[in-house]
Design a protein around this motif. Structure first.
Motif, PDB file in Angstrom:
ATOM      1  N   VAL A   2      13.409 -61.569  13.161  1.00 43.14           N
ATOM      2  CA  VAL A   2      13.720 -60.351  13.692  1.00 43.14           C
ATOM      3  C   VAL A   2      12.849 -60.588  15.042  1.00 43.14           C
ATOM      4  CG1 VAL A   2      13.272 -57.803  13.870  1.00 43.14           C
ATOM      5  CG2 VAL A   2      13.984 -59.212  11.545  1.00 43.14           C
ATOM      6  N   TRP A  10      17.009 -55.109  19.833  1.00 40.99           N
ATOM      7  CA  TRP A  10      16.621 -55.751  18.821  1.00 40.99           C
ATOM      8  C   TRP A  10      17.350 -56.900  18.431  1.00 40.99           C
ATOM      9  CZ3 TRP A  10      11.736 -55.589  16.191  1.00 40.99           C
ATOM     10  CH2 TRP A  10      10.914 -54.678  16.831  1.00 40.99           C
ATOM     11  N   THR A  28      17.741 -50.103  17.939  1.00 40.33           N
ATOM     12  CA  THR A  28      16.537 -49.967  16.996  1.00 40.33           C
ATOM     13  C   THR A  28      16.335 -51.337  16.076  1.00 40.33           C
ATOM     14  OG1 THR A  28      17.447 -48.849  15.233  1.00 40.33           O
ATOM     15  CG2 THR A  28      16.392 -47.608  17.126  1.00 40.33           C
ATOM     16  N   GLU A  29      15.363 -51.555  15.434  1.00 39.21           N
ATOM     17  CA  GLU A  29      15.401 -52.593  14.428  1.00 39.21           C
ATOM     18  C   GLU A  29      16.302 -52.331  13.144  1.00 39.21           C
ATOM     19  OE1 GLU A  29      12.156 -55.164  11.925  1.00 39.21           O
ATOM     20  OE2 GLU A  29      11.423 -53.242  13.016  1.00 39.21           O
ATOM     21  N   GLU A  30      16.306 -50.990  12.885  1.00 32.53           N
ATOM     22  CA  GLU A  30      16.921 -50.767  11.768  1.00 32.53           C
ATOM     23  C   GLU A  30      18.706 -50.791  12.192  1.00 32.53           C
ATOM     24  OE1 GLU A  30      14.763 -48.647  13.060  1.00 32.53           O
ATOM     25  OE2 GLU A  30      13.189 -49.032  11.442  1.00 32.53           O
ATOM     26  N   ALA A  31      18.954 -50.421  13.364  1.00 36.35           N
ATOM     27  CA  ALA A  31      20.523 -50.721  13.742  1.00 36.35           C
ATOM     28  C   ALA A  31      20.828 -52.164  13.699  1.00 36.35           C
ATOM     29  CB  ALA A  31      20.551 -49.952  15.115  1.00 36.35           C
ATOM     30  N   LEU A  33      19.307 -54.388  12.111  1.00 35.81           N
ATOM     31  CA  LEU A  33      19.520 -54.901  10.387  1.00 35.81           C
ATOM     32  C   LEU A  33      20.973 -54.615   9.982  1.00 35.81           C
ATOM     33  CD1 LEU A  33      15.773 -54.404   9.374  1.00 35.81           C
ATOM     34  CD2 LEU A  33      17.262 -56.561   9.664  1.00 35.81           C
ATOM     35  N   GLU A  34      21.496 -53.355  10.285  1.00 32.14           N
ATOM     36  CA  GLU A  34      22.603 -52.893   9.893  1.00 32.14           C
ATOM     37  C   GLU A  34      23.767 -53.587  10.289  1.00 32.14           C
ATOM     38  OE1 GLU A  34      25.569 -51.098   7.730  1.00 32.14           O
ATOM     39  OE2 GLU A  34      23.458 -50.989   7.200  1.00 32.14           O
ATOM     40  N   ASP A  35      23.780 -53.976  11.589  1.00 35.39           N
ATOM     41  CA  ASP A  35      24.654 -54.907  12.305  1.00 35.39           C
ATOM     42  C   ASP A  35      24.686 -56.232  11.523  1.00 35.39           C
ATOM     43  OD1 ASP A  35      26.713 -55.402  14.089  1.00 35.39           O
ATOM     44  OD2 ASP A  35      25.224 -56.523  15.408  1.00 35.39           O
ATOM     45  N   ARG A  37      23.752 -56.966   8.490  1.00 36.59           N
ATOM     46  CA  ARG A  37      24.114 -57.002   6.901  1.00 36.59           C
ATOM     47  C   ARG A  37      25.740 -56.760   7.019  1.00 36.59           C
ATOM     48  NH1 ARG A  37      21.669 -52.346   6.228  1.00 36.59           N
ATOM     49  NH2 ARG A  37      19.976 -53.485   5.225  1.00 36.59           N
TER      50      ARG A  37
END
Length: 59
Positions: A2, A10, A28-31, A33-35, A37
Motif C-alpha cells: 500500500v 492511494w 482514500t486507502e479504503e477506496a 483496497l476495495e478496488d 478486492r
C-alpha cells in the motif's frame, strides 16, 4: 503493498500467484483496497484461487 503516489492517489498491489497480480487505486486507502478486492475477485473467478487461499487447516 500500500502506498500513496506523489499526486495523493492511494495505490495497492497484491500478487495472486507468480505472474498474476492485481492493482487498486482510490482517493482514500479504503477506496483503493476495495478496488483491489474487486480486481482479486475477478482474477480468482478467472484463474481459480491459489492453493494458499483454498487450503483449510483444522486443529
Amino acid at each position: 503493498m500500500v502506498e500513496r503516489d506523489e499526486d495523493g492517489v492511494w495505490c495497492v498491489h497484491a500478487q495472486l500467484r507468480p505472474g498474476v497480480g492485481a492493482h487498486g487505486e482510490g482517493d482514500t486507502e479504503e477506496a483503493a483496497l476495495e478496488d483491489l478486492r474487486e480486481a482479486l475477485i475477478g482474477l480468482i473467478e478467472e484463474f481459480g484461487a491459489p492453493r494458499e487461499l483454498s487450503v483449510t487447516v483444522a486443529a
